[in-house]
Design an enzyme around this catalytic site. Structure first.
Site, PDB file in Angstrom:
ATOM      1  N   CYS A   1       0.798  -1.234   0.000  1.00  0.00           N
ATOM      2  CA  CYS A   1       0.000   0.000   0.000  1.00  0.00           C
ATOM      3  C   CYS A   1       0.826   1.276   0.000  1.00  0.00           C
ATOM      4  O   CYS A   1       0.917   1.956  -1.020  1.00  0.00           O
ATOM      5  CB  CYS A   1      -0.941  -0.014   1.197  1.00  0.00           C
ATOM      6  SG  CYS A   1      -2.124  -1.367   1.153  1.00  0.00           S
TER       7      CYS A   1
HETATM    8  N1  LIG Z   1      -3.036  -6.020   2.003  1.00  0.00           N
HETATM    9  C1  LIG Z   1      -3.447  -4.913   2.579  1.00  0.00           C
HETATM   10  O1  LIG Z   1      -3.128  -4.655   3.732  1.00  0.00           O
HETATM   11  C2  LIG Z   1      -4.333  -3.926   1.847  1.00  0.00           C
HETATM   12  C3  LIG Z   1      -4.962  -2.904   2.574  1.00  0.00           C
HETATM   13  C4  LIG Z   1      -5.783  -1.992   1.907  1.00  0.00           C
HETATM   14  C5  LIG Z   1      -5.936  -2.101   0.531  1.00  0.00           C
HETATM   15  N2  LIG Z   1      -5.298  -3.095  -0.151  1.00  0.00           N
HETATM   16  C6  LIG Z   1      -5.536  -3.152  -1.594  1.00  0.00           C
HETATM   17  O2  LIG Z   1      -6.398  -4.252  -1.861  1.00  0.00           O
HETATM   18  C7  LIG Z   1      -6.076  -4.867  -3.116  1.00  0.00           C
HETATM   19  C8  LIG Z   1      -5.797  -6.346  -2.920  1.00  0.00           C
HETATM   20  O3  LIG Z   1      -4.657  -6.475  -2.079  1.00  0.00           O
HETATM   21  P1  LIG Z   1      -4.278  -7.830  -1.367  1.00  0.00           P
HETATM   22  O4  LIG Z   1      -3.234  -7.478  -0.352  1.00  0.00           O
HETATM   23  O5  LIG Z   1      -5.494  -8.564  -0.906  1.00  0.00           O
HETATM   24  O6  LIG Z   1      -3.627  -8.619  -2.576  1.00  0.00           O
HETATM   25  P2  LIG Z   1      -3.282 -10.188  -2.640  1.00  0.00           P
HETATM   26  O7  LIG Z   1      -2.215 -10.339  -3.636  1.00  0.00           O
HETATM   27  O8  LIG Z   1      -3.067 -10.711  -1.241  1.00  0.00           O
HETATM   28  O9  LIG Z   1      -4.627 -10.848  -3.162  1.00  0.00           O
HETATM   29  C9  LIG Z   1      -5.127 -10.640  -4.427  1.00  0.00           C
HETATM   30  C10 LIG Z   1      -5.730 -11.937  -4.934  1.00  0.00           C
HETATM   31  O10 LIG Z   1      -6.326 -11.696  -6.205  1.00  0.00           O
HETATM   32  C11 LIG Z   1      -6.123 -12.831  -7.011  1.00  0.00           C
HETATM   33  N3  LIG Z   1      -6.306 -12.427  -8.395  1.00  0.00           N
HETATM   34  C12 LIG Z   1      -5.489 -11.760  -9.230  1.00  0.00           C
HETATM   35  N4  LIG Z   1      -6.069 -11.538 -10.418  1.00  0.00           N
HETATM   36  C13 LIG Z   1      -7.305 -12.075 -10.343  1.00  0.00           C
HETATM   37  C14 LIG Z   1      -8.389 -12.176 -11.243  1.00  0.00           C
HETATM   38  N5  LIG Z   1      -8.324 -11.632 -12.457  1.00  0.00           N
HETATM   39  N6  LIG Z   1      -9.490 -12.825 -10.853  1.00  0.00           N
HETATM   40  C15 LIG Z   1      -9.571 -13.382  -9.617  1.00  0.00           C
HETATM   41  N7  LIG Z   1      -8.574 -13.310  -8.705  1.00  0.00           N
HETATM   42  C16 LIG Z   1      -7.462 -12.666  -9.073  1.00  0.00           C
HETATM   43  C17 LIG Z   1      -4.716 -13.270  -6.663  1.00  0.00           C
HETATM   44  O11 LIG Z   1      -4.489 -14.623  -7.020  1.00  0.00           O
HETATM   45  C18 LIG Z   1      -4.701 -13.047  -5.140  1.00  0.00           C
HETATM   46  O12 LIG Z   1      -5.123 -14.192  -4.442  1.00  0.00           O
HETATM   47  C19 LIG Z   1      -4.910  -4.062  -3.658  1.00  0.00           C
HETATM   48  O13 LIG Z   1      -5.385  -3.060  -4.491  1.00  0.00           O
HETATM   49  C20 LIG Z   1      -4.308  -3.441  -2.415  1.00  0.00           C
HETATM   50  O14 LIG Z   1      -3.613  -2.247  -2.700  1.00  0.00           O
HETATM   51  C21 LIG Z   1      -4.523  -4.008   0.465  1.00  0.00           C
END
Ligand SMILES: NC(=O)c1ccc[n+]([C@@H]2O[C@H](COP(=O)([O-])OP(=O)(O)OC[C@H]3O[C@@H](n4cnc5c(N)ncnc54)[C@H](O)[C@@H]3O)[C@@H](O)[C@H]2O)c1
Length: 439
Positions: free
Chosen positions: A271
């Protein structure tokens, strides 16, 4: 019943696209509220794991995940056709940056394209991935409208950014307030109602763009303030005699108008490091330079180099060269008590030391059993007093709470502490070199 009534009557189903740090806790929260929830992920290992009742996110309990799976409330799949059976579809896919630090929204595009193929009408799509303003209306909406569907009539669309803080024992999905902005007032109302089923406080804003920008402000705010203390920490070290950590703690006693941020080896994760670039990239289109973002990134990205220099300085006082020196790293995850390695400053420090010639680096981290450094696999070494005694330099890059800092300092020759983890260690302080400690 229309969608809003179905949601208010709790007679609706949910699909969560992307079952990572954000998506899985969200899906499980809906399932435990007795809402039928489908989880869609393109990673077969995640789907298989969940189908076998196995959880892979530390912040949610294994029992909770297996319970909602056993009760048929949560189902993981790689098949987007379950979108047709879902009333509310959340998109929680990654939003990384490219090698040139430009936004990569390809995962959002793919997820939206696949979702669009299975829309059946009167559904609400809520984008949660952090992204630049106008992604929802400018990129996702046209994909969902393909084939003649119209937003606000045939489907509803909103942006509602995620605020999950992995490892935080107090604030989690259900008790952290969340913002939502829909394309139309009804879109906002429906998306807010869906969020309210599992989240105590939902704040409605006038558009997806406001919600998108609000999320970026949250992360830029952190990035800028961390950069400020990182710069002042370096100044304290240059001047000597002032401990920046003590300064921040003293300032934090002011009950208004101040919020404490602490120095460190740099920022990591998915992030704070990445999101500001999403806005600086967009700003360029408007001939606008986001100076605060650029300056903060410059300072924060210089911190692993600063730690590298701290290590090299210590080695310069020892009868070993950097090539032979045994360097023991404590904590490689990007922050305390998480297993997330993404953009971890500890990895950057290890890379920089390796580039400088270090050949004998090892690490202790019970959260991260293995990692890759320059394409080579490394495994965590189990803690032992002998291990610490054998190291020329110990570097604390992440202050996990399962480390025994008294013991580490007692056994180490030299400790470089980048997190003030040894704050309460009384004995052996002469061996500790604290980043920002003003020594
Ligand atoms: N991790 C955090 O603390 C956090 C906090 C706030 C916001 N975010 C935001 O949330 C979003 C997700 O982050 P995250 O940490 O959960 O990521 P992550 O990588 O842990 O999870 C994302 C998931 O999406 C899946 N994926 C990718 N492409 C896909 C598709 N086309 N169809 C279905 N699944 C698909 C991946 O396999 C993965 O399991 C990002 O934009 C991030 O910036 C994350």
């Amino acid at each position: 019943m229309n969608l809003l009534d179905r949601i208010n009557a709790r007679q609706f189903s949910v699909a969560v696209v992307g079952l990572g740090y954000v998506g899985l806790p969200l899906a499980v929260e809906f399932a435990r509220a007795n809402i039928k929830t489908y989880g869609i992920d393109v990673d077969p290992r995640k789907v298989e794991s969940l189908r076998a009742g196995k959880n892979y996110i530390r912040d949610i309990s294994d029992d909770l995940v297996s319970d909602v799976i056993e009760r048929g409330l949560f189902e993981a799949t790689n098949d987007f056709s379950v979108v047709a059976q879902s009333d509310v579809i959340y998109i929680c896919v990654p939003t990384p940056f490219t090698a040139n630090k430009e936004p990569d929204i390809s995962y959002i595009i793919q997820a939206a394209e696949e979702t669009a193929k299975h829309l059946r009408g009167d559904q609400c799509i809520i984008l949660k991935s952090t992204t630049f303003p106008n992604t929802t209306e400018g990129y996702v909406q046209p994909l969902l409208e393909q084939g003649g569907r119209k937003v606000g009539e045939d489907f509803h669309l909103a942006f509602s950014p995620e605020r999950i803080d992995p490892g935080n024992k107090v604030w989690h999905t259900a008790n952290t307030p969340i913002v939502v902005g829909g394309v139309t007032p009804l879109c906002t109302k429906i998306a807010a109602a869906a969020n309210r089923v599992i989240i105590a406080k939902v704040v409605e804003v006038s558009s997806p763009k406001v919600a998108e920008m609000e999320k970026l402000l949250e992360n830029i705010f952190r990035s800028v303030n961390i950069a400020l203390v990182n710069e002042l920490a370096q100044l304290c070290d240059r001047m000597g005699g002032i401990n920046m950590w003590e300064v921040v703690e003293a300032a934090a006693t002011k009950p208004f108008g101040f919020m404490p941020f602490f120095p460190g080896p740099g920022i990591g994760g998915h992030c704070i490091l990445i999101d500001p670039y999403y806005l600086s990239w967009l700003a360029r289109e408007y001939d606008f330079v986001t100076n605060f973002i650029t300056l903060a990134a410059e300072v924060n990205e210089s911190m692993p180099f600063y730690v590298q220099r701290m290590v090299l300085n210590q080695i310069a006082h020892l009868p070993v060269t950097i090539t032979d020196a045994s360097i023991l790293i404590f904590g490689v995850a990007f922050k305390r008590d998480v297993d997330d390695l993404r953009h971890s400053p500890a990895l950057r420090v290890m890379e920089l030391l390796t580039q400088e010639g270090a050949k004998n680096i090892s690490y202790v981290d019970s959260f991260v059993p293995s990692l890759e450094l320059f394409g080579k696999e490394m495994h965590a070494v189990p803690y032992s007093d002998e291990l610490v005694r054998g190291a020329d330099v110990v570097v604390i890059t992440t202050d996990h709470s399962d480390f025994d800092y008294e013991r580490i300092v007692a056994n180490a020759k030299v400790v470089i502490d980048t997190r003030n983890a040894t704050k309460n260690v009384a004995e052996g302080r002469e061996k500790i070199y604290l980043l920002g400690g003003g020594e």
